[in-house]
Motif scaffolding. Sequence first.
Motif, PDB file in Angstrom:
ATOM      1  N   GLY A   1       0.815  -1.220   0.000  1.00  0.00           N
ATOM      2  CA  GLY A   1       0.000   0.000   0.000  1.00  0.00           C
ATOM      3  C   GLY A   1       0.838   1.254   0.000  1.00  0.00           C
ATOM      4  N   THR A   2       0.840   1.972   1.138  1.00  0.00           N
ATOM      5  CA  THR A   2       1.622   3.202   1.259  1.00  0.00           C
ATOM      6  C   THR A   2       3.027   2.929   1.768  1.00  0.00           C
ATOM      7  OG1 THR A   2       1.015   3.664   3.567  1.00  0.00           O
ATOM      8  CG2 THR A   2      -0.508   4.422   1.848  1.00  0.00           C
ATOM      9  N   GLY A   3       3.305   1.687   2.128  1.00  0.00           N
ATOM     10  CA  GLY A   3       4.611   1.344   2.669  1.00  0.00           C
ATOM     11  C   GLY A   3       4.811   1.725   4.120  1.00  0.00           C
ATOM     12  N   ILE A   4       3.728   2.117   4.807  1.00  0.00           N
ATOM     13  CA  ILE A   4       3.888   2.633   6.172  1.00  0.00           C
ATOM     14  C   ILE A   4       4.375   1.563   7.138  1.00  0.00           C
ATOM     15  CG2 ILE A   4       1.457   2.278   6.761  1.00  0.00           C
ATOM     16  CD1 ILE A   4       1.691   4.839   8.498  1.00  0.00           C
ATOM     17  N   TRP A   5       3.948   0.302   6.954  1.00  0.00           N
ATOM     18  CA  TRP A   5       4.389  -0.755   7.873  1.00  0.00           C
ATOM     19  C   TRP A   5       5.904  -0.930   7.784  1.00  0.00           C
ATOM     20  CZ3 TRP A   5       6.612  -5.722   7.471  1.00  0.00           C
ATOM     21  CH2 TRP A   5       6.544  -6.502   8.639  1.00  0.00           C
ATOM     22  N   LEU A   6       6.441  -0.955   6.569  1.00  0.00           N
ATOM     23  CA  LEU A   6       7.886  -1.089   6.397  1.00  0.00           C
ATOM     24  C   LEU A   6       8.632   0.125   6.964  1.00  0.00           C
ATOM     25  CD1 LEU A   6       8.323  -2.601   2.820  1.00  0.00           C
ATOM     26  CD2 LEU A   6       8.648  -3.752   5.018  1.00  0.00           C
ATOM     27  N   GLN A   7       8.080   1.303   6.773  1.00  0.00           N
ATOM     28  CA  GLN A   7       8.748   2.497   7.285  1.00  0.00           C
ATOM     29  C   GLN A   7       8.791   2.491   8.809  1.00  0.00           C
ATOM     30  OE1 GLN A   7       7.787   6.256   4.885  1.00  0.00           O
ATOM     31  NE2 GLN A   7       6.229   4.834   4.137  1.00  0.00           N
ATOM     32  N   GLU A   8       7.705   2.069   9.427  1.00  0.00           N
ATOM     33  CA  GLU A   8       7.699   1.976  10.888  1.00  0.00           C
ATOM     34  C   GLU A   8       8.657   0.886  11.364  1.00  0.00           C
ATOM     35  OE1 GLU A   8       6.020   3.910  13.196  1.00  0.00           O
ATOM     36  OE2 GLU A   8       5.645   5.188  11.448  1.00  0.00           O
ATOM     37  N   LEU A   9       8.716  -0.214  10.618  1.00  0.00           N
ATOM     38  CA  LEU A   9       9.618  -1.307  10.977  1.00  0.00           C
ATOM     39  C   LEU A   9      11.074  -0.858  10.869  1.00  0.00           C
ATOM     40  CD1 LEU A   9       9.226  -4.284  11.824  1.00  0.00           C
ATOM     41  CD2 LEU A   9       9.592  -4.903   9.423  1.00  0.00           C
ATOM     42  N   ALA A  10      11.373  -0.059   9.847  1.00  0.00           N
ATOM     43  CA  ALA A  10      12.736   0.436   9.664  1.00  0.00           C
ATOM     44  C   ALA A  10      13.196   1.290  10.844  1.00  0.00           C
ATOM     45  CB  ALA A  10      12.830   1.240   8.366  1.00  0.00           C
ATOM     46  N   ASN A  11      12.244   1.873  11.562  1.00  0.00           N
ATOM     47  CA  ASN A  11      12.594   2.709  12.720  1.00  0.00           C
ATOM     48  C   ASN A  11      13.023   1.894  13.930  1.00  0.00           C
ATOM     49  OD1 ASN A  11      12.011   5.128  11.395  1.00  0.00           O
ATOM     50  ND2 ASN A  11       9.859   5.075  11.990  1.00  0.00           N
ATOM     51  N   ILE A  12      12.686   0.596  13.954  1.00  0.00           N
ATOM     52  CA  ILE A  12      12.996  -0.207  15.142  1.00  0.00           C
ATOM     53  C   ILE A  12      13.979  -1.345  14.860  1.00  0.00           C
ATOM     54  CG2 ILE A  12      10.781   0.337  16.216  1.00  0.00           C
ATOM     55  CD1 ILE A  12       9.865  -2.502  15.488  1.00  0.00           C
TER      56      ILE A  12
END
Length: 281
Positions: A56-67
């Motif tokens: 979708g918007t890639g938000i799950w991956l972006q949040e995962l990249a933060n942790i």
Amino acid sequence: MSISAKSPGEYLLIRNAVEKERLELQFKAWQANIGYLLHPAITQHDHMCIADVGTGTGIWLQELANILPNSCQLDGFDISDILLPDKSSLPENITFYLQNFLQPFPEEFIGKYDVVNVRVMVVALSSDEWEPAVRNLMTLLHPGGHLQWVDCAAHECIVKAPEGTNPVNANRGMDLFRKTMNALGKTPNTAALHGIFQKSGLDACEEQIFTLTNPEVRDNLNFSVATAIAHCLTAALKLHKLEDMQSEDEIRNLKEGMLEDLRSTHCWFCYDVYVVVGRKS
């Protein structure tokens, strides 16, 4: 409702800036209730390869990249790139690919991943497509890798209303949403997903169910559901033909009526989110 033959994986939503905002508000509302990105059964390490399918918007991956450490490889797959962020705004370890996940994946991705994550396919898949989807996604996992699927019983969403109130538009919107989902075969039994995991040969399968009750994100959830209903009806109107809605103006008016009900009667939408995880042997 008059409909034509469905296409495999036909996405019953639209893709635009408002839908991107809706998806990200929905993500935040779900996370405020779920509390994790990766199921606790999944062992994390510094060199994980993780795929997010239907990103979708890639938000799950972006949040995962933060942790996770930047040594982890994070790949997103989607049938469309319309909602994806610009590459320049992303960490270097995130890459996106175009892919219909009902079709075989290119050989370079087979057996590659520690984790394959899937979210919100209830408006994309028909009931008979869920099991083939699971089996196809399993090909991406190496032995010991985990499939994580996060989805909802969208057609079981209810309007919670204080006693003595009658949110007419909110209830009508839900009724039309269910009718449209039923007519287009988008009514998979989300509760059956755990059994599909087991039937497909995944081990150590677990299921958690989260009822979206966190009041701190209720406004986000209300906006997300009302907008999702409007986008679902708009997509169905364009793809097929609706008896109950003849124009996009009617759909917009219904959405505004739903949002007004939510404000004036202090009612809210509520449904369950399922998190199912299984390990490839």
